[in-house]
Design a protein around this motif. Structure first.
Motif, PDB file in Angstrom:
ATOM      1  N   ALA A 544     -95.853 -37.101   6.049  1.00 28.89           N
ATOM      2  CA  ALA A 544     -96.371 -38.142   6.944  1.00 28.89           C
ATOM      3  C   ALA A 544     -95.841 -37.879   8.351  1.00 28.89           C
ATOM      4  O   ALA A 544     -94.859 -37.149   8.539  1.00 28.89           O
ATOM      5  N   ALA A 545     -96.518 -38.466   9.325  1.00 29.02           N
ATOM      6  CA  ALA A 545     -96.124 -38.191  10.709  1.00 29.02           C
ATOM      7  C   ALA A 545     -96.399 -39.388  11.601  1.00 29.02           C
ATOM      8  O   ALA A 545     -97.363 -40.129  11.400  1.00 29.02           O
ATOM      9  N   HIS A 546     -95.520 -39.565  12.585  1.00 32.47           N
ATOM     10  CA  HIS A 546     -95.721 -40.563  13.631  1.00 32.47           C
ATOM     11  C   HIS A 546     -96.500 -39.931  14.781  1.00 32.47           C
ATOM     12  O   HIS A 546     -96.490 -38.707  14.971  1.00 32.47           O
ATOM     13  N   GLY A 547     -97.159 -40.772  15.565  1.00 36.83           N
ATOM     14  CA  GLY A 547     -97.884 -40.305  16.733  1.00 36.83           C
ATOM     15  C   GLY A 547     -97.264 -40.829  18.020  1.00 36.83           C
ATOM     16  O   GLY A 547     -96.811 -41.979  18.086  1.00 36.83           O
ATOM     17  N   PHE A 558     -94.752 -44.349  31.037  1.00 34.50           N
ATOM     18  CA  PHE A 558     -94.854 -45.120  29.794  1.00 34.50           C
ATOM     19  C   PHE A 558     -94.766 -44.212  28.584  1.00 34.50           C
ATOM     20  O   PHE A 558     -94.928 -42.986  28.671  1.00 34.50           O
ATOM     21  N   ALA A 559     -94.476 -44.836  27.459  1.00 34.32           N
ATOM     22  CA  ALA A 559     -94.481 -44.162  26.167  1.00 34.32           C
ATOM     23  C   ALA A 559     -95.223 -45.037  25.170  1.00 34.32           C
ATOM     24  O   ALA A 559     -95.055 -46.258  25.165  1.00 34.32           O
ATOM     25  N   VAL A 560     -96.049 -44.387  24.357  1.00 36.15           N
ATOM     26  CA  VAL A 560     -96.775 -45.072  23.275  1.00 36.15           C
ATOM     27  C   VAL A 560     -96.314 -44.464  21.956  1.00 36.15           C
ATOM     28  O   VAL A 560     -96.280 -43.240  21.812  1.00 36.15           O
ATOM     29  N   PHE A 561     -95.964 -45.315  21.019  1.00 37.74           N
ATOM     30  CA  PHE A 561     -95.528 -44.871  19.694  1.00 37.74           C
ATOM     31  C   PHE A 561     -96.363 -45.571  18.635  1.00 37.74           C
ATOM     32  O   PHE A 561     -96.557 -46.789  18.703  1.00 37.74           O
ATOM     33  N   VAL A 562     -96.851 -44.793  17.655  1.00 39.64           N
ATOM     34  CA  VAL A 562     -97.593 -45.359  16.529  1.00 39.64           C
ATOM     35  C   VAL A 562     -97.015 -44.779  15.243  1.00 39.64           C
ATOM     36  O   VAL A 562     -97.086 -43.565  15.015  1.00 39.64           O
ATOM     37  N   ALA A 563     -96.415 -45.619  14.422  1.00 38.25           N
ATOM     38  CA  ALA A 563     -95.816 -45.164  13.168  1.00 38.25           C
ATOM     39  C   ALA A 563     -96.902 -44.761  12.178  1.00 38.25           C
ATOM     40  O   ALA A 563     -97.977 -45.364  12.121  1.00 38.25           O
ATOM     41  N   ASP A 564     -96.601 -43.734  11.402  1.00 37.18           N
ATOM     42  CA  ASP A 564     -97.491 -43.279  10.321  1.00 37.18           C
ATOM     43  C   ASP A 564     -98.919 -43.042  10.815  1.00 37.18           C
ATOM     44  O   ASP A 564     -99.882 -43.290  10.091  1.00 37.18           O
ATOM     45  N   ALA A 565     -99.043 -42.538  12.020  1.00 34.77           N
ATOM     46  CA  ALA A 565    -100.372 -42.331  12.600  1.00 34.77           C
ATOM     47  C   ALA A 565    -101.031 -41.060  12.082  1.00 34.77           C
ATOM     48  O   ALA A 565    -102.258 -40.921  12.136  1.00 34.77           O
ATOM     49  N   GLY A 566    -100.228 -40.105  11.603  1.00 35.53           N
ATOM     50  CA  GLY A 566    -100.779 -38.845  11.118  1.00 35.53           C
ATOM     51  C   GLY A 566    -100.997 -37.823  12.217  1.00 35.53           C
ATOM     52  O   GLY A 566    -100.965 -36.626  11.973  1.00 35.53           O
ATOM     53  N   SER A 567    -101.233 -38.287  13.441  1.00 30.91           N
ATOM     54  CA  SER A 567    -101.437 -37.407  14.592  1.00 30.91           C
ATOM     55  C   SER A 567    -101.162 -38.217  15.861  1.00 30.91           C
ATOM     56  O   SER A 567    -100.869 -39.418  15.796  1.00 30.91           O
TER      57      SER A 567
END
Length: 583
Positions: A544-547, A558-567
């Motif tokens: 699994a991967a964060h985006g 700015f920074a954008v983080f999305v958990a378990d995004a896959g890409s």
């Protein structure tokens, strides 16, 4: 636990305590010292026994400690013959911030049982002889919390608690609360009451506008009690996020610091103030938050079901202008500010900076970018194993070549990535009024294999969304700005970040621009002047991967983080939604 405020008791010498036939102090100064000691130890029984009227003293002293607490210091100032004086200090209120200091006088008298303190409540505290004492606080005009433009962000408002007794008409309550609180049903209320085992429960807290249309009907229902309170609330009820909690804490500290207080005697002829201080005006708190951008960030995250966050700063000032989370992130805490995750390829901003400083390459140095490579015992693939052949470093960065970056990092010193990260604020922690933050951790990579993993933001490297936003801000500014949530109150670093050499930030920014125009973030190339870097960060068993996406848009980092995004695609899309909404 006794307060650290206490200091060793200073009393006059106690003489003749061991003389035969004396059941109490043998000298007047002895009884004064023992009386002061008993009062300081909050030992009501011992203090009362040292007086001429134990039965009268006990209830008065018990009432005094109930009213004022037990944080006190009592010492004998002087003793001459039968007369003595006491110096007394009480620490009152939260944290003992309010001091009541006074001096009283007393009289020792001889008796068959030895010397005793002639009982007079005024010997213990001024006004106590006229009636019981009470401690009260009074707040002045409440401060406002302002946004970056000076508009009202948060104000003290009246809310109403809807409290339910065990026999409450839950069906009737749910029907009335439906429009304001759709999640409340008769079943949820029944479940709460059952779990409370006979205790009253608060069904919901409503703003004035929400309760006004239903207040009379609610109060008429069986088992319903309405309890108004004052609370600090956002003017725009849609605004939420971790910084608002921090601002509310600062507001409460300011309110407590400026509050007035007094000691009042409940005398027979009416209440009489004995001591105290009038409340002072509390200064408004000017925050750095920009509601329009904050709302845009929240809206950009709303469609995402996994935990997601956006942090945005103004590089020129360090002002934190937006910290947004979606509902899934809120359920786990302040992930935007303190959540630590592998940053993936967004860390290539650091790797590129380290390589440039070490002289390992320039942006135009042609380097291999194979689809995969075996480096120091680990097979490093590019995304979908794309192969660019030999390309300039700026192209390898824009297209996010893992193999290129890993090969560069192998030859770097053990602390090169750690030092380069610190130059961009990552691994530096700040004490910032209103914000609790962690930037991340970039341990020294002692082995080439560790440097390979760290170069692509994996292994032991971690970062928070706040930390990566600070990296973007440092690249935009050429140095790390001190983050601030309150204007004029910047954060203090735990150590001074080393300077970034001239020209390095320019080179990295140029590569970030190419990432948007011809690299992995071309979905955003309709946004003029935008710079960015995408990141996909594997974790756990690498299934699994964060985006991630970090960006610079003029004086916005700015920074954008999305958990378990896959890409990185969901993070890039969220960045686009936010930026397009405010342009």
């Amino acid at each position: 636990m006794r307060s650290p405020f206490r200091r060793p008791l200073v009393v006059l010498a106690v003489l003749g305590l061991g003389l035969a036939g004396c059941s109490g102090p043998a000298q007047p100064d002895s009884v004064a010292g023992e009386f002061a000691d008993a009062l300081q130890r909050d030992d009501v029984a011992a203090a009362a026994r040292l007086t001429t009227d134990q039965n009268a003293a006990i209830p008065v002293l018990e009432g005094l400690y109930r009213a004022l607490g037990t944080e006190n210091e009592v010492t004998v100032r002087s003793a001459e013959g039968s007369d003595f004086t006491l110096d007394v200090t009480w620490r009152l209120g939260p944290g003992g911030r309010n001091l009541w200091q006074y001096t009283t006088s007393g009289l020792a008298t001889d008796s068959d049982d030895g010397w005793r303190v002639k009982w007079n409540p005024a010997t213990v505290a001024p006004g106590l002889d006229t009636g019981p004492l009470e401690y009260s606080t009074a707040y002045g005009t409440p401060a406002r919390v302002l946004d970056a433009a000076g508009g009202e962000l948060m104000t003290e408002q009246i809310v109403t608690l809807v409290n339910l007794a065990p026999d409450a008409d839950t069906a009737g309550v749910a029907a009335l609360l439906g429009p304001a609180a759709p999640g409340i049903t008769a079943q949820t209320l029944d479940t709460e009451l059952a779990a409370a085992q006979g205790r009253t429960v608060t069904a919901v807290t409503l703003r004035a506008a929400d309760i006004a249309p239903i207040q009379d009907r609610l109060s008429a229902l069986r088992g319903v009690t309405l309890a108004p309170q004052t609370r600090l609330l956002t003017v725009d009820r849609a605004l939420s996020g971790p910084p608002l909690n921090g601002l509310a804490e600062l507001w409460q500290q300011e309110a407590d610091d400026t509050a007035g207080w007094w000691i009042q005697a409940d005398a027979a002829q009416g209440p009489r103030r004995v001591a105290g201080r009038e409340p002072r005006a509390a200064a408004d708190i000017a925050s750095t938050l920009e509601p329009a951008l904050h709302r845009a960030a929240e809206a950009a995250l709303a469609p995402i079901r996994t935990p997601a966050a956006i942090v945005a700063l103004r590089p020129s000032t360090g002002a934190v202008v937006a910290v947004a989370q979606n509902a899934a992130a809120d359920a786990q805490g302040a992930l935007a500010l303190t959540g630590l995750y592998p940053p993936g390829s967004t860390f290539k901003t650091v790797t590129a900076s380290a390589a440039l400083q070490a002289g390992a390459a320039t942006p135009d140095t042609v380097l291999p970018c194979p689809g995969s490579a075996d480096i120091e015992g680990r097979r490093i693939p590019n995304d979908d194993s794309f192969d660019l052949g030999r390309v300039p470093l700026h192209t390898a960065f824009a297209r996010s070549c893992n193999t290129t970056m890993a090969a560069l990092a192998v030859g770097l010193p053990a602390t090169a990535l750690t030092d380069a990260a610190a130059q961009l604020g990552l691994g530096i922690d700040y004490v910032t009024p209103g914000l609790t933050t962690v930037t991340g951790s970039v341990p020294a990579a002692e082995t080439p294999a560790q440097r390979v993993e760290a170069s692509i933001g994996q292994g032991r490297v971690t970062a928070s969304p706040f930390g990566m936003a600070l990296v973007a801000a440092a690249l935009a500014q050429g140095s790390v700005p001190a983050p601030a949530l309150v204007q004029g109150r910047p954060g203090t670093p735990d150590r001074t970040p080393p300077a970034l050499p001239a020209g390095v930030a320019d080179d990295v920014r140029s590569m970030m621009r190419e990432t948007v125009t011809a690299g992995t973030a071309t979905a955003l190339r309709d946004l003029p002047g935008l710079l960015g870097k995408t990141g996909t960060a594997e974790y756990g068993d690498n299934s699994a991967a964060h985006g991630w996406f970090v960006g610079i848009d003029g004086d916005l980092a700015f920074a954008v983080f999305v958990a378990d995004a896959g890409s990185s695609e969901p993070a890039v899309a969220a960045a686009g939604r936010m930026l397009r909404a405010v342009r």
